[in-house]
Enzyme design. Structure first.
Site, PDB file in Angstrom:
ATOM      1  N   CYS A   1     -14.353  -1.685   5.203  1.00 39.27           N
ATOM      2  CA  CYS A   1     -13.176  -0.886   4.509  1.00 39.27           C
ATOM      3  C   CYS A   1     -13.630   0.143   3.533  1.00 39.27           C
ATOM      4  CB  CYS A   1     -12.191  -1.740   3.661  1.00 39.27           C
ATOM      5  SG  CYS A   1     -11.407  -3.104   4.954  1.00 39.27           S
TER       6      CYS A   1
ATOM      7  N   LYS B   1      -4.118   0.140  14.595  1.00 35.79           N
ATOM      8  CA  LYS B   1      -4.061   1.250  13.393  1.00 35.79           C
ATOM      9  C   LYS B   1      -4.564   2.677  13.984  1.00 35.79           C
ATOM     10  CE  LYS B   1      -6.561  -0.999  10.734  1.00 35.79           C
ATOM     11  NZ  LYS B   1      -7.542  -1.560   9.534  1.00 35.79           N
TER      12      LYS B   1
ATOM     13  N   CYS C   1      -8.153 -10.643   0.003  1.00 35.72           N
ATOM     14  CA  CYS C   1      -8.217 -10.144   1.378  1.00 35.72           C
ATOM     15  C   CYS C   1      -8.288 -11.393   2.358  1.00 35.72           C
ATOM     16  CB  CYS C   1      -9.481  -9.379   1.313  1.00 35.72           C
ATOM     17  SG  CYS C   1      -9.457  -8.830   3.110  1.00 35.72           S
TER      18      CYS C   1
ATOM     19  N   CYS D   1     -15.304  -2.811  -1.355  1.00 39.46           N
ATOM     20  CA  CYS D   1     -14.227  -3.206  -1.006  1.00 39.46           C
ATOM     21  C   CYS D   1     -13.315  -4.342  -1.738  1.00 39.46           C
ATOM     22  CB  CYS D   1     -14.272  -3.635   0.518  1.00 39.46           C
ATOM     23  SG  CYS D   1     -14.674  -5.189   0.815  1.00 39.46           S
TER      24      CYS D   1
ATOM     25  N   CYS E   1     -16.968  -7.966   4.577  1.00 39.48           N
ATOM     26  CA  CYS E   1     -16.674  -8.520   6.208  1.00 39.48           C
ATOM     27  C   CYS E   1     -17.222  -7.218   6.771  1.00 39.48           C
ATOM     28  CB  CYS E   1     -15.680  -9.128   6.575  1.00 39.48           C
ATOM     29  SG  CYS E   1     -14.282  -8.142   6.858  1.00 39.48           S
TER      30      CYS E   1
ATOM     31  N   ARG F   1       0.793  -1.223  -0.143  1.00 40.97           N
ATOM     32  CA  ARG F   1      -0.046   0.082  -0.025  1.00 40.97           C
ATOM     33  C   ARG F   1       0.960   1.274  -0.008  1.00 40.97           C
ATOM     34  NH1 ARG F   1      -4.011  -0.227   4.783  1.00 40.97           N
ATOM     35  NH2 ARG F   1      -5.107  -1.804   3.322  1.00 40.97           N
TER      36      ARG F   1
ATOM     37  N   LYS G   1      -6.075   6.695  12.307  1.00 40.43           N
ATOM     38  CA  LYS G   1      -6.451   7.222  11.286  1.00 40.43           C
ATOM     39  C   LYS G   1      -6.760   8.781  11.574  1.00 40.43           C
ATOM     40  CE  LYS G   1      -7.840   3.119   9.140  1.00 40.43           C
ATOM     41  NZ  LYS G   1      -9.020   2.228   8.013  1.00 40.43           N
TER      42      LYS G   1
ATOM     43  N   ARG H   1      -1.975   6.220   9.699  1.00 36.23           N
ATOM     44  CA  ARG H   1      -2.203   5.525   8.245  1.00 36.23           C
ATOM     45  C   ARG H   1      -2.138   6.704   7.329  1.00 36.23           C
ATOM     46  NH1 ARG H   1      -4.076   0.345   8.078  1.00 36.23           N
ATOM     47  NH2 ARG H   1      -3.305  -0.847   9.707  1.00 36.23           N
TER      48      ARG H   1
HETATM   49 FE1  SRM Z   1      -9.467  -2.098   5.725  1.00 38.41          FE
HETATM   50  C1  SRM Z   1      -7.997  -4.718   7.060  1.00 38.41           C
HETATM   51  C2  SRM Z   1      -8.348  -3.111   2.648  1.00 38.41           C
HETATM   52  C3  SRM Z   1      -9.974   1.113   4.388  1.00 38.41           C
HETATM   53  C4  SRM Z   1     -11.156  -1.329   8.307  1.00 38.41           C
HETATM   54  N1  SRM Z   1      -8.364  -3.560   4.858  1.00 38.41           N
HETATM   55  C5  SRM Z   1      -7.977  -4.628   5.769  1.00 38.41           C
HETATM   56  C6  SRM Z   1      -6.879  -5.522   4.803  1.00 38.41           C
HETATM   57  C7  SRM Z   1      -5.574  -5.051   5.055  1.00 38.41           C
HETATM   58  C8  SRM Z   1      -7.052  -7.060   5.281  1.00 38.41           C
HETATM   59  C9  SRM Z   1      -6.193  -7.681   6.289  1.00 38.41           C
HETATM   60  O1  SRM Z   1      -6.019  -7.079   7.249  1.00 38.41           O
HETATM   61  O2  SRM Z   1      -5.520  -8.773   5.953  1.00 38.41           O
HETATM   62  C10 SRM Z   1      -7.373  -5.330   3.658  1.00 38.41           C
HETATM   63  C11 SRM Z   1      -6.639  -5.621   2.351  1.00 38.41           C
HETATM   64  C12 SRM Z   1      -7.518  -6.270   1.204  1.00 38.41           C
HETATM   65  C13 SRM Z   1      -6.873  -6.454  -0.098  1.00 38.41           C
HETATM   66  O3  SRM Z   1      -6.341  -7.787  -0.461  1.00 38.41           O
HETATM   67  O4  SRM Z   1      -6.215  -5.363  -0.692  1.00 38.41           O
HETATM   68  C14 SRM Z   1      -8.095  -3.985   3.674  1.00 38.41           C
HETATM   69  N2  SRM Z   1      -8.826  -1.034   3.929  1.00 38.41           N
HETATM   70  C15 SRM Z   1      -8.858  -1.981   2.854  1.00 38.41           C
HETATM   71  C16 SRM Z   1      -8.812  -0.855   1.487  1.00 38.41           C
HETATM   72  C17 SRM Z   1      -7.945  -1.325   0.216  1.00 38.41           C
HETATM   73  C18 SRM Z   1     -10.447  -1.014   0.836  1.00 38.41           C
HETATM   74  C19 SRM Z   1     -10.642  -0.560  -0.518  1.00 38.41           C
HETATM   75  O5  SRM Z   1     -11.282  -1.459  -1.084  1.00 38.41           O
HETATM   76  O6  SRM Z   1     -10.265   0.418  -0.810  1.00 38.41           O
HETATM   77  C20 SRM Z   1      -8.708   0.465   2.166  1.00 38.41           C
HETATM   78  C21 SRM Z   1      -7.396   0.946   2.219  1.00 38.41           C
HETATM   79  C22 SRM Z   1      -7.217   2.001   3.072  1.00 38.41           C
HETATM   80  C23 SRM Z   1      -5.849   2.686   2.925  1.00 38.41           C
HETATM   81  O7  SRM Z   1      -5.432   3.068   1.825  1.00 38.41           O
HETATM   82  O8  SRM Z   1      -5.176   2.902   3.948  1.00 38.41           O
HETATM   83  C24 SRM Z   1      -9.375   0.125   3.647  1.00 38.41           C
HETATM   84  N3  SRM Z   1     -10.481  -0.262   6.202  1.00 38.41           N
HETATM   85  C25 SRM Z   1     -10.579   0.712   5.618  1.00 38.41           C
HETATM   86  C26 SRM Z   1     -11.447   1.592   6.236  1.00 38.41           C
HETATM   87  C27 SRM Z   1     -12.004   3.117   5.609  1.00 38.41           C
HETATM   88  C28 SRM Z   1     -11.191   3.986   6.176  1.00 38.41           C
HETATM   89  O9  SRM Z   1     -10.200   3.762   6.610  1.00 38.41           O
HETATM   90  O10 SRM Z   1     -11.811   5.147   5.723  1.00 38.41           O
HETATM   91  C29 SRM Z   1     -12.011   0.949   7.275  1.00 38.41           C
HETATM   92  C30 SRM Z   1     -13.078   1.447   8.413  1.00 38.41           C
HETATM   93  C31 SRM Z   1     -12.442   2.477   9.237  1.00 38.41           C
HETATM   94  C32 SRM Z   1     -11.802   1.915  10.452  1.00 38.41           C
HETATM   95  O11 SRM Z   1     -10.580   1.695  10.515  1.00 38.41           O
HETATM   96  O12 SRM Z   1     -12.414   1.623  11.507  1.00 38.41           O
HETATM   97  C33 SRM Z   1     -10.946  -0.286   7.344  1.00 38.41           C
HETATM   98  N4  SRM Z   1      -9.686  -2.955   7.506  1.00 38.41           N
HETATM   99  C34 SRM Z   1     -10.461  -2.391   8.424  1.00 38.41           C
HETATM  100  C35 SRM Z   1     -10.216  -3.320   9.628  1.00 38.41           C
HETATM  101  C36 SRM Z   1     -10.843  -3.110  10.871  1.00 38.41           C
HETATM  102  C37 SRM Z   1     -10.338  -2.283  11.875  1.00 38.41           C
HETATM  103  C38 SRM Z   1     -10.830  -2.123  13.008  1.00 38.41           C
HETATM  104  O13 SRM Z   1     -10.597  -1.436  14.001  1.00 38.41           O
HETATM  105  O14 SRM Z   1     -11.738  -3.119  13.384  1.00 38.41           O
HETATM  106  C39 SRM Z   1      -9.295  -4.420   9.330  1.00 38.41           C
HETATM  107  C40 SRM Z   1      -8.778  -5.525   9.947  1.00 38.41           C
HETATM  108  C41 SRM Z   1      -8.055  -5.225  11.154  1.00 38.41           C
HETATM  109  O15 SRM Z   1      -7.358  -4.069  11.314  1.00 38.41           O
HETATM  110  O16 SRM Z   1      -7.566  -6.029  11.960  1.00 38.41           O
HETATM  111  C42 SRM Z   1      -8.843  -4.092   7.872  1.00 38.41           C
HETATM  112 FE1  SF4 Z   2     -11.354  -7.348   3.495  1.00 32.51          FE
HETATM  113 FE2  SF4 Z   2     -13.320  -7.062   5.153  1.00 32.51          FE
HETATM  114 FE3  SF4 Z   2     -11.907  -4.973   4.553  1.00 32.51          FE
HETATM  115 FE4  SF4 Z   2     -13.385  -6.022   2.543  1.00 32.51          FE
HETATM  116  S1  SF4 Z   2     -14.050  -4.980   4.517  1.00 32.51           S
HETATM  117  S2  SF4 Z   2     -11.201  -5.568   2.201  1.00 32.51           S
HETATM  118  S3  SF4 Z   2     -13.461  -8.208   3.120  1.00 32.51           S
HETATM  119  S4  SF4 Z   2     -11.347  -6.650   5.439  1.00 32.51           S
END
Ligand code: SRM
Ligand code: SF4
Length: 555
Positions: free
Chosen positions: A469, A202, A426, A420, A465, A70, A204, A139
Site C-alpha cells: 500500500c 479496483k 488493517c 502503511c 503485507c 476514505r 487506479k 479509485r
Molecule cells: Fe491499500 C487494501 C490501505 C494504497 C494495494 N489498503 C487496503 C485496505 C483497505 C485493507 C483491506 O482491504 O481491508 C487497507 C486499509 C488499512 C487501514 O486500516 O486504513 C489499505 N492502501 C491503504 C492506504 C491507506 C495506505 C497508506 O498507508 O496510505 C492507501 C490508501 C489509498 C487511497 O487513498 O486510495 C493504500 N493500496 C494502496 C496502494 C498504493 C497506490 O495505490 O498507489 C496499493 C498498491 C498499488 C496497487 O493497487 O496495486 C494498494 N490495498 C492494496 C491491495 C492489493 C491490491 C491488489 O491488486 O493485489 C489491497 C487488498 C485488496 O484489494 O484485496 C489493499
Molecule cells: Fe494493510 Fe497490507 Fe495495505 Fe499495509 S500493505 S495497509 S498491511 S493491506
C-alpha cells in the site's frame, strides 16, 4: 459457501442490496457480508481493533467493530474550509485523528455504524465524498500536488479533476441511503461505463509530469504522463497501462508489475482512451478469481501490442510512439517553494501521514490564520498553497511551537520514506508498519549519516503485507511484512519509480532488518559512482551477487 463478490454486485441494484436494512433496521454494530462488500464502493470499510481482539475474546465479547472511511480527493486537493470540517469530523465521529494516504486521500478510522449518515451529510455539505474511495471502480485519481500558477501542473490537475468526476459511479444509492435515509425500490438509472457488475477489481489512474514522478504512476492500472510544449503547456500524454503492486505470499503467479507504455496521444483524446481501457478491463478482466482480476494480469497475458490494438479499436485513437519519460530523483515537494512573486507553497512533513494531537492543533491554527488551499501528497504529506514567503516562515514557527519539525530541518531520507497503516486497523496486516517504522528509519538514517551520505535521499518504505500500500516494492529498500514480527527485504527499486526492487532476504525479524542491510549500505558507500543512487547501484551490482557477498562475510 458464501456468495461471490460478482454475485453480490449483480444482485445489488447498483449498490443498494440490503444496506438499508443493515444500516437502519439492525441493532448490530456490524453489517452483513453482502453489505460489507457493497459499502466498500461507498469508501466505507468494516474493521475491528486488532489490539483488542484477544482480550475481548477471552472476556467473551464480540470484536469492537467500527468503520474506516476514505474521503476521495482528486489530486489530494481541498480548501481550508473543507480541511477544517474534516478535522472536526475526526472528533465528532472518529477516533480523534485522521490519516493522509499514499493515494492523496484522507481516512478517518473508528467510526460507529450510526455515525456514517452524519459523516456523509457533513461531507456532502462541503462538496466532498467517500463514494468510490474503495470498491471495484476507479479509485482516487492522483496527480502532482504542486501548484504552478496555471502552468503544466495546474493544467494536468484540472484534467485529472474532470476525468475523476467523469469516472465516478452514477448510482444514486449513496445519497439515498446515507443522506436521505431512504430505501428506493424502483431504480431508473444507468451505470453507462461500469454496467451492472462494475469492474472485476479496483482500478487506479495516476498522472505525472515528464521529469517528476512523485505519484509513482507506473504502479497504476493507467498512468498518464504529460509532456510540455515549448511554452510549457501540455503537448502530449504518454499512456501507460497494466501496473499494480499487490501480490500474495505463497501464491506464485501473483506479482507486482509496472505499467508499460502504450504510446502517446493528443491531450484532447484522453477521455476516449481511458474509457476504452476501462471497458476492456470491464469486459475481458478475470471475474472468476479475484487474485488475478487486476488489469495487470490481462495486459500481461495479452501482451502490449494486442492490448494497444484493442484500445485503438475501441477508442478510434491511434497511438504515436511513447515519449521518453526522463524522471529525475525523488521529489517530495516539501519545504518552501516560490511559485510567483507574491505566492508559493510550503510542504509540511506529517509523521506517518497521521494528523493527530499536536499536529492537528498546529494545523487548525495555521489553516484558520492563513486560509491556504491544501494538497495531500503521494507520500502522505501536506502542501499549503497561496502563502507569501513571510507567511511560510510564520507557519514554520507555529509548527515548531507545537514541537514539530519543519521539513527543511529534516534529513532527506526521513522525508521521502513512508509506511502503511497496518496494525491495529488493517485486517490484512501480517506485521506492524506505521507504528514501528519511525524507529527502523531512524536506525537506517544513523548508518546513512555515519557513512557520510546524509545529504542524499534514500527511499525506504515498509508495509505490513505484500499488498504494497505504500508501494514498498518500488522503493530502494522495501520491508514487506511476511508474518508477525517478520519481513521480506526488497532492494534496488528505482528512486524515480521506474524499476521494481528484487527480494533480497526472507522472513527477517524486525530487530534484524537494519543490521541485515547495513553491509549493503556500507558497500554502496565504498563502491558507488558519483551521483549513482543506492537503488541504481544495487541494480548494477545485482541482488544475487549481493546475497553471495553477504553470505561470504557472515559465514
Ligand atoms: Fe491499500 C487494501 C490501505 C494504497 C494495494 N489498503 C487496503 C485496505 C483497505 C485493507 C483491506 O482491504 O481491508 C487497507 C486499509 C488499512 C487501514 O486500516 O486504513 C489499505 N492502501 C491503504 C492506504 C491507506 C495506505 C497508506 O498507508 O496510505 C492507501 C490508501 C489509498 C487511497 O487513498 O486510495 C493504500 N493500496 C494502496 C496502494 C498504493 C497506490 O495505490 O498507489 C496499493 C498498491 C498499488 C496497487 O493497487 O496495486 C494498494 N490495498 C492494496 C491491495 C492489493 C491490491 C491488489 O491488486 O493485489 C489491497 C487488498 C485488496 O484489494 O484485496 C489493499
Ligand atoms: Fe494493510 Fe497490507 Fe495495505 Fe499495509 S500493505 S495497509 S498491511 S493491506
Amino acid at each position: 459457501m458464501g456468495k461471490s463478490i460478482e454475485d453480490i454486485k449483480a444482485e445489488s441494484h447498483h449498490l443498494r442490496g440490503h444496506v438499508y436494512e443493515d444500516m437502519f433496521e439492525s441493532g448490530d454494530s456490524r453489517v452483513s457480508e453482502d453489505s460489507r462488500q457493497i459499502m466498500k464502493f461507498f469508501g466505507m470499510y468494516l474493521q475491528e481493533d486488532r489490539d483488542e481482539r484477544h482480550a475481548r475474546k477471552v472476556q467473551g465479547l464480540d470484536p469492537n467493530f467500527t468503520f474506516m472511511v476514505r474521503i476521495a480527493l482528486f489530486g489530494g486537493r481541498l480548501t481550508a474550509h473543507q480541511y477544517l470540517a474534516i478535522d472536526a469530523l475526526a472528533d465528532e465521529i472518529g477516533a480523534g485523528h485522521f490519516r493522509l494516504t499514499s493515494r492523496q486521500a484522507i481516512q478517518i478510522h473508528g467510526i460507529a455504524k450510526d455515525g456514517l449518515p452524519h459523516l456523509v451529510s457533513r461531507l456532502q455539505a462541503i462538496d466532498t465524498t467517500t463514494l468510490a474511495g474503495c470498491g471495484d471502480v476507479e479509485r482516487n485519481v492522483m496527480c502532482c500536488p504542486a501548484p504552478d500558477a496555471g502552468g503544466i501542473r495546474d493544467q494536468v490537475a484540472a484534467i485529472a479533476d474532470r476525468l475523476a468526476c467523469h469516472l465516478k459511479p452514477k448510482t444514486g444509492a449513496y445519497l439515498e441511503l446515507f443522506v436521505n435515509g431512504q430505501k428506493v425500490h424502483d431504480i431508473q438509472e444507468e451505470e453507462p461505463l461500469y454496467g451492472e457488475t462494475y469492474l472485476p477489481r479496483k482500478f487506479k489512474t495516476g498522472f505525472a509530469i515528464a521529469g517528476d514522478n512523485c505519484t509513482d504512476v507506473l504502479s497504476d492500472d493507467i498512468g498518464v504522463v504529460a509532456h510540455p510544449d515549448k511554452h510549457g503547456n501540455i503537448a502530449r500524454f504518454t499512456i501507460l497501462a497494466g501496473g499494480g503492486l499487490g501480490h500474495s505470499h505463497g501464491v506464485s503467479k501473483t506479482r507486482a508489475i509496472l505499467a508499460k507504455p502504450l504510446g502517446s496521444i493528443r491531450p484532447d483524446r484522453l477521455v476516449e482512451v481511458v474509457e476504452a481501457i476501462i471497458t476492456i478491463q470491464r469486459d475481458q478482466g478475470n471475474r472468476e478469481d479475484r487474485r488475478f482480476a487486476r488489469m495487470k494480469y490481462l495486459v500481461d497475458s495479452w501482451g502490449v501490442d494486442l492490448f494497444r490494438a484493442e484500445v485503438e479499436r475501441r477508442s478510434g485513437v491511434i497511438f504515436e510512439p511513447a515519449e521518453a519519460l526522463n524522471f529525475s530523483a525523488p521529489t517530495d515537494h516539501l519545504g518552501w517553494h516560490a511559485v510567483n512573486e507574491d505566492q508559493g507553497y510550503l510542504g509540511l512533513f506529517i509523521p506517518g501521514g497521521r494528523v493527530q494531537k499536536q499536529g492537528r492543533l498546529a494545523l487548525q491554527e495555521i489553516v484558520k490564520t492563513f486560509n491556504p488551499d491544501l494538497r495531500v501528497t503521494a507520500q502522505q504529506n501536506l502542501l499549503l498553497w497561496g502563502l507569501s514567503e513571510s507567511a511560510s516562515r510564520e507557519v514554520n514557527e507555529i509548527w515548531r511551537g507545537y514541537g514539530l519539525k519543519p521539513a527543511e530541518t529534516m534529513p532527506p531520507t526521513l522525508r521521502v520514506s513512508m509506511a502503511c497503516v497496518a496494525l491495529p486497523t488493517c485486517g490484512l496486516a501480517l506485521a506492524e508498519a506505521e507504528r514501528v517504522f519511525p524507529a527502523v528509519l531512524e536506525q537506517v538514517d544513523r548508518i546513512w549519516t555515519k557513512l557520510g551520505l546524509s545529504a542524499e535521499p534514500l527511499v525506504v518504505r515498509m508495509t505490513g503485507c505484500p499488498n504494497n500500500c505504500v508501494r514498498s516494492e518500488m522503493a530502494e529498500i522495501g520491508f514487506v511484512g511476511s508474518g508477525p514480527g517478520k519481513y521480506h527485504i526488497y532492494v534496488g527499486g528505482g528512486p524515480q519509480g521506474t524499476r521494481l526492487a528484487a527480494k533480497f532476504r526472507e522472513r527477517v525479524p524486525l530487530a534484524a532488518l537494519v543490521p541485515t542491510i547495513e553491509p549493503l549500505l556500507t558497500w554502496y558507500a565504498q563502491d558507488h559512482q558519483r551521483g549513482q543512487s543506492f537503488g541504481d547501484w544495487v541494480a548494477q551490482v545485482g541482488v544475487e551477487s549481493l546475497q553471495e557477498r553477504l553470505q561470504e562475510v557472515t559465514s
